[in-house]
Scaffold this motif. Structure first.
Motif, PDB file in Angstrom:
ATOM      1  N   ALA A  32     -69.837 -32.423  26.224  1.00 34.86           N
ATOM      2  CA  ALA A  32     -69.165 -31.448  25.359  1.00 34.86           C
ATOM      3  C   ALA A  32     -70.201 -30.493  24.787  1.00 34.86           C
ATOM      4  O   ALA A  32     -71.362 -30.857  24.617  1.00 34.86           O
ATOM      5  N   ARG A  33     -69.733 -29.276  24.506  1.00 33.22           N
ATOM      6  CA  ARG A  33     -70.572 -28.281  23.828  1.00 33.22           C
ATOM      7  C   ARG A  33     -69.755 -27.639  22.726  1.00 33.22           C
ATOM      8  O   ARG A  33     -68.568 -27.370  22.894  1.00 33.22           O
ATOM      9  N   ASN A  34     -70.401 -27.422  21.607  1.00 31.83           N
ATOM     10  CA  ASN A  34     -69.800 -26.748  20.461  1.00 31.83           C
ATOM     11  C   ASN A  34     -68.482 -27.382  20.020  1.00 31.83           C
ATOM     12  O   ASN A  34     -67.509 -26.693  19.735  1.00 31.83           O
ATOM     13  N   TRP A  35     -68.471 -28.704  19.940  1.00 36.76           N
ATOM     14  CA  TRP A  35     -67.283 -29.427  19.493  1.00 36.76           C
ATOM     15  C   TRP A  35     -67.256 -29.405  17.974  1.00 36.76           C
ATOM     16  O   TRP A  35     -68.241 -29.720  17.314  1.00 36.76           O
ATOM     17  N   THR A  36     -66.116 -29.037  17.397  1.00 38.31           N
ATOM     18  CA  THR A  36     -66.030 -28.929  15.946  1.00 38.31           C
ATOM     19  C   THR A  36     -64.968 -29.858  15.360  1.00 38.31           C
ATOM     20  O   THR A  36     -63.983 -30.195  16.026  1.00 38.31           O
ATOM     21  N   CYS A  37     -65.222 -30.244  14.115  1.00 39.60           N
ATOM     22  CA  CYS A  37     -64.270 -31.018  13.326  1.00 39.60           C
ATOM     23  C   CYS A  37     -64.477 -30.614  11.875  1.00 39.60           C
ATOM     24  O   CYS A  37     -65.259 -29.702  11.592  1.00 39.60           O
ATOM     25  N   GLN A  38     -63.804 -31.290  10.961  1.00 42.03           N
ATOM     26  CA  GLN A  38     -63.909 -30.897   9.561  1.00 42.03           C
ATOM     27  C   GLN A  38     -65.307 -31.109   8.991  1.00 42.03           C
ATOM     28  O   GLN A  38     -65.654 -30.526   7.964  1.00 42.03           O
ATOM     29  N   HIS A  39     -66.137 -31.919   9.642  1.00 44.44           N
ATOM     30  CA  HIS A  39     -67.488 -32.179   9.142  1.00 44.44           C
ATOM     31  C   HIS A  39     -68.518 -31.189   9.668  1.00 44.44           C
ATOM     32  O   HIS A  39     -69.624 -31.117   9.153  1.00 44.44           O
ATOM     33  N   GLY A  40     -68.177 -30.465  10.725  1.00 47.34           N
ATOM     34  CA  GLY A  40     -69.121 -29.509  11.287  1.00 47.34           C
ATOM     35  C   GLY A  40     -69.017 -29.446  12.799  1.00 47.34           C
ATOM     36  O   GLY A  40     -67.987 -29.763  13.375  1.00 47.34           O
ATOM     37  N   GLU A  41     -70.130 -29.049  13.413  1.00 46.35           N
ATOM     38  CA  GLU A  41     -70.153 -28.833  14.854  1.00 46.35           C
ATOM     39  C   GLU A  41     -71.213 -29.701  15.507  1.00 46.35           C
ATOM     40  O   GLU A  41     -72.295 -29.897  14.956  1.00 46.35           O
ATOM     41  N   LEU A  42     -70.877 -30.214  16.681  1.00 43.31           N
ATOM     42  CA  LEU A  42     -71.855 -30.880  17.538  1.00 43.31           C
ATOM     43  C   LEU A  42     -72.219 -29.887  18.618  1.00 43.31           C
ATOM     44  O   LEU A  42     -71.363 -29.460  19.399  1.00 43.31           O
ATOM     45  N   ASP A  43     -73.487 -29.471  18.649  1.00 40.02           N
ATOM     46  CA  ASP A  43     -73.914 -28.466  19.618  1.00 40.02           C
ATOM     47  C   ASP A  43     -73.739 -28.967  21.046  1.00 40.02           C
ATOM     48  O   ASP A  43     -73.118 -28.309  21.872  1.00 40.02           O
ATOM     49  N   ILE A  44     -74.297 -30.146  21.323  1.00 39.34           N
ATOM     50  CA  ILE A  44     -74.193 -30.727  22.666  1.00 39.34           C
ATOM     51  C   ILE A  44     -73.999 -32.234  22.527  1.00 39.34           C
ATOM     52  O   ILE A  44     -74.717 -32.889  21.772  1.00 39.34           O
ATOM     53  N   VAL A  45     -73.028 -32.765  23.255  1.00 42.27           N
ATOM     54  CA  VAL A  45     -72.863 -34.203  23.398  1.00 42.27           C
ATOM     55  C   VAL A  45     -73.144 -34.499  24.864  1.00 42.27           C
ATOM     56  O   VAL A  45     -72.573 -33.856  25.752  1.00 42.27           O
ATOM     57  N   ALA A  46     -74.059 -35.436  25.103  1.00 42.72           N
ATOM     58  CA  ALA A  46     -74.471 -35.727  26.474  1.00 42.72           C
ATOM     59  C   ALA A  46     -74.557 -37.230  26.690  1.00 42.72           C
ATOM     60  O   ALA A  46     -74.534 -38.021  25.747  1.00 42.72           O
ATOM     61  N   ARG A  47     -74.662 -37.581  27.950  1.00 38.01           N
ATOM     62  CA  ARG A  47     -74.888 -38.980  28.326  1.00 38.01           C
ATOM     63  C   ARG A  47     -76.240 -39.069  29.012  1.00 38.01           C
ATOM     64  O   ARG A  47     -76.540 -38.304  29.921  1.00 38.01           O
ATOM     65  N   ASP A  48     -77.060 -39.981  28.528  1.00 37.52           N
ATOM     66  CA  ASP A  48     -78.371 -40.260  29.107  1.00 37.52           C
ATOM     67  C   ASP A  48     -78.337 -41.711  29.554  1.00 37.52           C
ATOM     68  O   ASP A  48     -78.576 -42.618  28.751  1.00 37.52           O
ATOM     69  N   GLY A  49     -77.959 -41.927  30.818  1.00 39.91           N
ATOM     70  CA  GLY A  49     -77.728 -43.292  31.281  1.00 39.91           C
ATOM     71  C   GLY A  49     -76.523 -43.859  30.559  1.00 39.91           C
ATOM     72  O   GLY A  49     -75.439 -43.270  30.580  1.00 39.91           O
ATOM     73  N   ASP A  50     -76.703 -44.996  29.874  1.00 43.19           N
ATOM     74  CA  ASP A  50     -75.617 -45.616  29.122  1.00 43.19           C
ATOM     75  C   ASP A  50     -75.601 -45.195  27.652  1.00 43.19           C
ATOM     76  O   ASP A  50     -74.805 -45.700  26.873  1.00 43.19           O
ATOM     77  N   THR A  51     -76.488 -44.284  27.289  1.00 40.69           N
ATOM     78  CA  THR A  51     -76.615 -43.859  25.890  1.00 40.69           C
ATOM     79  C   THR A  51     -75.916 -42.531  25.667  1.00 40.69           C
ATOM     80  O   THR A  51     -76.100 -41.586  26.429  1.00 40.69           O
ATOM     81  N   LEU A  52     -75.117 -42.467  24.605  1.00 37.28           N
ATOM     82  CA  LEU A  52     -74.493 -41.217  24.185  1.00 37.28           C
ATOM     83  C   LEU A  52     -75.503 -40.493  23.296  1.00 37.28           C
ATOM     84  O   LEU A  52     -76.076 -41.096  22.388  1.00 37.28           O
ATOM     85  N   VAL A  53     -75.711 -39.218  23.579  1.00 32.29           N
ATOM     86  CA  VAL A  53     -76.719 -38.451  22.848  1.00 32.29           C
ATOM     87  C   VAL A  53     -76.077 -37.213  22.230  1.00 32.29           C
ATOM     88  O   VAL A  53     -75.440 -36.433  22.931  1.00 32.29           O
ATOM     89  N   VAL A  54     -76.243 -37.062  20.919  1.00 31.07           N
ATOM     90  CA  VAL A  54     -75.848 -35.841  20.235  1.00 31.07           C
ATOM     91  C   VAL A  54     -77.114 -35.015  20.095  1.00 31.07           C
ATOM     92  O   VAL A  54     -78.124 -35.503  19.582  1.00 31.07           O
ATOM     93  N   CYS A  55     -77.065 -33.787  20.588  1.00 27.70           N
ATOM     94  CA  CYS A  55     -78.225 -32.907  20.522  1.00 27.70           C
ATOM     95  C   CYS A  55     -77.956 -31.756  19.570  1.00 27.70           C
ATOM     96  O   CYS A  55     -77.025 -30.980  19.785  1.00 27.70           O
ATOM     97  N   GLU A  56     -78.772 -31.671  18.552  1.00 27.41           N
ATOM     98  CA  GLU A  56     -78.742 -30.536  17.643  1.00 27.41           C
ATOM     99  C   GLU A  56     -79.727 -29.516  18.205  1.00 27.41           C
ATOM    100  O   GLU A  56     -80.907 -29.822  18.411  1.00 27.41           O
ATOM    101  N   VAL A  57     -79.242 -28.323  18.493  1.00 26.89           N
ATOM    102  CA  VAL A  57     -80.076 -27.283  19.096  1.00 26.89           C
ATOM    103  C   VAL A  57     -80.476 -26.278  18.024  1.00 26.89           C
ATOM    104  O   VAL A  57     -79.619 -25.770  17.298  1.00 26.89           O
ATOM    105  N   LYS A  58     -81.765 -26.017  17.942  1.00 28.30           N
ATOM    106  CA  LYS A  58     -82.281 -25.028  16.998  1.00 28.30           C
ATOM    107  C   LYS A  58     -83.107 -24.017  17.782  1.00 28.30           C
ATOM    108  O   LYS A  58     -84.062 -24.375  18.469  1.00 28.30           O
ATOM    109  N   THR A  59     -82.709 -22.765  17.687  1.00 31.69           N
ATOM    110  CA  THR A  59     -83.385 -21.685  18.402  1.00 31.69           C
ATOM    111  C   THR A  59     -84.088 -20.800  17.391  1.00 31.69           C
ATOM    112  O   THR A  59     -83.511 -20.442  16.360  1.00 31.69           O
ATOM    113  N   ARG A  60     -85.322 -20.445  17.701  1.00 33.98           N
ATOM    114  CA  ARG A  60     -86.104 -19.602  16.806  1.00 33.98           C
ATOM    115  C   ARG A  60     -86.815 -18.506  17.589  1.00 33.98           C
ATOM    116  O   ARG A  60     -87.230 -18.712  18.727  1.00 33.98           O
ATOM    117  N   THR A  61     -86.925 -17.342  16.940  1.00 35.78           N
ATOM    118  CA  THR A  61     -87.730 -16.243  17.481  1.00 35.78           C
ATOM    119  C   THR A  61     -88.977 -16.043  16.635  1.00 35.78           C
ATOM    120  O   THR A  61     -89.877 -15.311  17.019  1.00 35.78           O
TER     121      THR A  61
END
Length: 120
Positions: free
Chosen positions: A30-59
């Motif tokens: 999933a990408r940019n999934w939202t609920c009342q608590h906020g947004e999950l930038d990326i939800v991924a699977r790494d093998g058997d592990t569920l990973v929530v990735c917070e993405v921070k971009t800077r210039t």
């Protein structure tokens, strides 16, 4: 910087981050999934592990580094959002991890991506 420009840079960083995670063998669920608590930038699977990735971009580091912006309050919000995601999709993973993916976009040259696995 304008709001629209910030949004565009953030979206670009999330695309770069998703590509990077795929290159590491992760599956994007999933990408940019939202609920009342906020947004999950990326939800991924790494093998058997569920990973929530917070993405921070800077210039620039004018407002601090990307990693510095992931505070305890932000981690709490991520955990609450993750709980809602797990409930919404009835998912029961073997393991869960929160990663931070930082994307540095210099004024010239390509972006640099770093992943800090297991920040919480």
């Amino acid at each position: 910087m304008t709001y629209a420009r910030n949004q565009a840079i953030g979206a670009y960083g999330e695309r770069i981050a998703a590509d990077h995670l795929r290159s590491l063998g992760m599956v994007i669920l999933a990408r940019n999934w939202t609920c009342q608590h906020g947004e999950l930038d990326i939800v991924a699977r790494d093998g058997d592990t569920l990973v929530v990735c917070e993405v921070k971009t800077r210039t620039s580091t004018t407002h601090g580094t990307a990693l510095e912006s992931v505070t305890g309050r932000k981690l709490t919000q991520l955990r609450r959002s993750l709980s809602k995601w797990l409930e919404a999709f009835d998912v029961h993973p073997d393991g869960i991890r929160i990663d931070v993916v930082t994307v540095w976009v210099p004024t010239s040259g390509g972006p640099r991506v770093d992943r800090i696995a297991g920040v919480a």
